[in-house]
Motif scaffolding. Structure first.
Motif, PDB file in Angstrom:
ATOM      1  N   ALA A   1      -4.934   8.234  -9.858  1.00  0.00           N
ATOM      2  CA  ALA A   1      -5.695   8.208  -8.614  1.00  0.00           C
ATOM      3  C   ALA A   1      -6.616   6.998  -8.559  1.00  0.00           C
ATOM      4  CB  ALA A   1      -6.501   9.490  -8.455  1.00  0.00           C
ATOM      5  N   SER A   2      -7.266   6.675  -9.668  1.00  0.00           N
ATOM      6  CA  SER A   2      -8.164   5.519  -9.658  1.00  0.00           C
ATOM      7  C   SER A   2      -7.379   4.212  -9.548  1.00  0.00           C
ATOM      8  CB  SER A   2      -9.051   5.512 -10.905  1.00  0.00           C
ATOM      9  OG  SER A   2      -8.252   5.412 -12.063  1.00  0.00           O
ATOM     10  N   PHE A   3      -6.221   4.155 -10.208  1.00  0.00           N
ATOM     11  CA  PHE A   3      -5.380   2.964 -10.079  1.00  0.00           C
ATOM     12  C   PHE A   3      -4.917   2.796  -8.637  1.00  0.00           C
ATOM     13  CE2 PHE A   3      -0.966   1.548  -9.689  1.00  0.00           C
ATOM     14  CZ  PHE A   3      -1.123   0.220 -10.026  1.00  0.00           C
ATOM     15  N   SER A   4      -4.406   3.880  -8.054  1.00  0.00           N
ATOM     16  CA  SER A   4      -3.896   3.813  -6.684  1.00  0.00           C
ATOM     17  C   SER A   4      -5.008   3.491  -5.699  1.00  0.00           C
ATOM     18  CB  SER A   4      -3.233   5.135  -6.297  1.00  0.00           C
ATOM     19  OG  SER A   4      -2.160   5.401  -7.150  1.00  0.00           O
ATOM     20  N   GLY A   5      -6.135   4.188  -5.824  1.00  0.00           N
ATOM     21  CA  GLY A   5      -7.253   3.949  -4.910  1.00  0.00           C
ATOM     22  C   GLY A   5      -7.821   2.551  -5.041  1.00  0.00           C
ATOM     23  N   GLY A   6      -7.947   2.073  -6.277  1.00  0.00           N
ATOM     24  CA  GLY A   6      -8.468   0.719  -6.489  1.00  0.00           C
ATOM     25  C   GLY A   6      -7.536  -0.343  -5.940  1.00  0.00           C
TER      26      GLY A   6
ATOM     27  N   ILE B   1       0.838  -1.207   0.000  1.00  0.00           N
ATOM     28  CA  ILE B   1       0.000   0.000   0.000  1.00  0.00           C
ATOM     29  C   ILE B   1       0.870   1.253   0.000  1.00  0.00           C
ATOM     30  CG2 ILE B   1      -1.605   1.340   1.416  1.00  0.00           C
ATOM     31  CD1 ILE B   1      -2.925  -1.339   2.180  1.00  0.00           C
ATOM     32  N   SER B   2       1.928   1.261   0.799  1.00  0.00           N
ATOM     33  CA  SER B   2       2.829   2.416   0.828  1.00  0.00           C
ATOM     34  C   SER B   2       3.493   2.624  -0.526  1.00  0.00           C
ATOM     35  CB  SER B   2       3.908   2.244   1.896  1.00  0.00           C
ATOM     36  OG  SER B   2       3.324   2.097   3.154  1.00  0.00           O
ATOM     37  N   GLY B   3       3.913   1.556  -1.152  1.00  0.00           N
ATOM     38  CA  GLY B   3       4.529   1.654  -2.482  1.00  0.00           C
ATOM     39  C   GLY B   3       3.569   2.193  -3.517  1.00  0.00           C
ATOM     40  N   ILE B   4       2.329   1.759  -3.468  1.00  0.00           N
ATOM     41  CA  ILE B   4       1.333   2.249  -4.426  1.00  0.00           C
ATOM     42  C   ILE B   4       1.045   3.725  -4.197  1.00  0.00           C
ATOM     43  CG2 ILE B   4      -1.106   2.061  -5.058  1.00  0.00           C
ATOM     44  CD1 ILE B   4      -0.783  -0.984  -4.592  1.00  0.00           C
TER      45      ILE B   4
ATOM     46  N   VAL C   1      -5.266  -0.005  -3.530  1.00  0.00           N
ATOM     47  CA  VAL C   1      -5.268   0.052  -2.068  1.00  0.00           C
ATOM     48  C   VAL C   1      -6.545  -0.581  -1.526  1.00  0.00           C
ATOM     49  CG1 VAL C   1      -5.416   1.633  -0.098  1.00  0.00           C
ATOM     50  CG2 VAL C   1      -3.714   2.014  -1.871  1.00  0.00           C
ATOM     51  N   GLY C   2      -7.668  -0.326  -2.175  1.00  0.00           N
ATOM     52  CA  GLY C   2      -8.937  -0.921  -1.739  1.00  0.00           C
ATOM     53  C   GLY C   2      -8.934  -2.436  -1.846  1.00  0.00           C
ATOM     54  N   VAL C   3      -8.407  -2.962  -2.940  1.00  0.00           N
ATOM     55  CA  VAL C   3      -8.365  -4.415  -3.130  1.00  0.00           C
ATOM     56  C   VAL C   3      -7.442  -5.070  -2.103  1.00  0.00           C
ATOM     57  CG1 VAL C   3      -7.566  -6.228  -4.700  1.00  0.00           C
ATOM     58  CG2 VAL C   3      -9.012  -4.389  -5.556  1.00  0.00           C
ATOM     59  N   ILE C   4      -6.274  -4.496  -1.903  1.00  0.00           N
ATOM     60  CA  ILE C   4      -5.327  -5.074  -0.936  1.00  0.00           C
ATOM     61  C   ILE C   4      -5.907  -5.031   0.468  1.00  0.00           C
ATOM     62  CG2 ILE C   4      -3.073  -4.740   0.140  1.00  0.00           C
ATOM     63  CD1 ILE C   4      -2.071  -3.829  -2.623  1.00  0.00           C
ATOM     64  N   SER C   5      -6.566  -3.923   0.820  1.00  0.00           N
ATOM     65  CA  SER C   5      -7.173  -3.820   2.152  1.00  0.00           C
ATOM     66  C   SER C   5      -8.295  -4.830   2.332  1.00  0.00           C
ATOM     67  CB  SER C   5      -7.723  -2.409   2.375  1.00  0.00           C
ATOM     68  OG  SER C   5      -6.695  -1.465   2.281  1.00  0.00           O
ATOM     69  N   ALA C   6      -9.115  -5.011   1.305  1.00  0.00           N
ATOM     70  CA  ALA C   6     -10.208  -5.990   1.391  1.00  0.00           C
ATOM     71  C   ALA C   6      -9.661  -7.408   1.532  1.00  0.00           C
ATOM     72  CB  ALA C   6     -11.106  -5.882   0.166  1.00  0.00           C
TER      73      ALA C   6
END
Length: 176
Positions: A70-75, A24-27, A77-82
């Motif tokens: 932004a959409s790539f990064s947000g998506g 997540i930090s890298g993204i 991060v969301g997938v990894i968190s889920a």
């Protein structure tokens, strides 16, 4: 084909947390620092997003964030968190289903040989009238209780590692 089985447990869950937070930090660093720098400084990616906003006569506040990055990064991060939340919930569920005695391994330490697999046979020391007889070298033999493995089957879970063996377990067949 080699298939590696990796079982997520509470012990290695910290490594999983570290890996997820590193990704997540890298993204975030890529989306917030690296991608805009590559776009603006090196001119990669065609027209910059700021040029596109200016050509469309839109407010310049919109040019602060590139929507693709932004959409790539947000998506991501969301997938990894889920996935991290799902994996943590799976580990917690498996801990509740685990046998409390053998801690899910299906085996207990052999009490007769103290988990070594061998028994030490010591002959009693006898003394004679002339003096003491020297001690003999102890002999060892394989433990007959665990057949030398150092572990025995857990009677609570019947080697399943689960909290309680159910009536659907094929090893508990009433017609056998």
């Amino acid at each position: 084909m080699v298939v590696l089985k990796y079982k997520q447990t509470a012990a290695n869950l910290k490594v999983y947390y570290g890996t997820c937070f590193t990704l997540i930090s890298g993204i975030i660093i890529f989306g917030g620092l690296l991608a805009p720098a590559l776009e603006l400084k090196l001119g990669l990616g065609g027209t910059t997003y700021a040029d596109f906003i200016t050509s469309m006569h839109l407010p310049m506040q919109l040019s602060q964030v590139d929507p693709i990055v932004a959409s790539f990064s947000g998506g991501a991060v969301g997938v990894i968190s889920a996935l991290m939340v799902v994996e943590v919930n799976n580990v917690k569920q498996q801990e509740h289903k685990r046998c409390k005695y053998c801690i899910g391994t299906g085996y207990l330490a052999c009490a007769r040989c103290a988990n070594t697999g061998t028994l030490v046979l010591i002959e009693p020391v006898s003394t004679t009238v002339e003096g003491e007889r020297p001690l003999s070298v102890p002999k060892t033999e394989r433990c007959p209780n665990c057949s030398g493995s150092g572990k025995v089957m857990c009677p609570t879970c019947l080697c399943t590692g689960m909290a309680m063996a159910s009536e659907h377990d094929p090893r508990i067949d009433p017609f056998d």
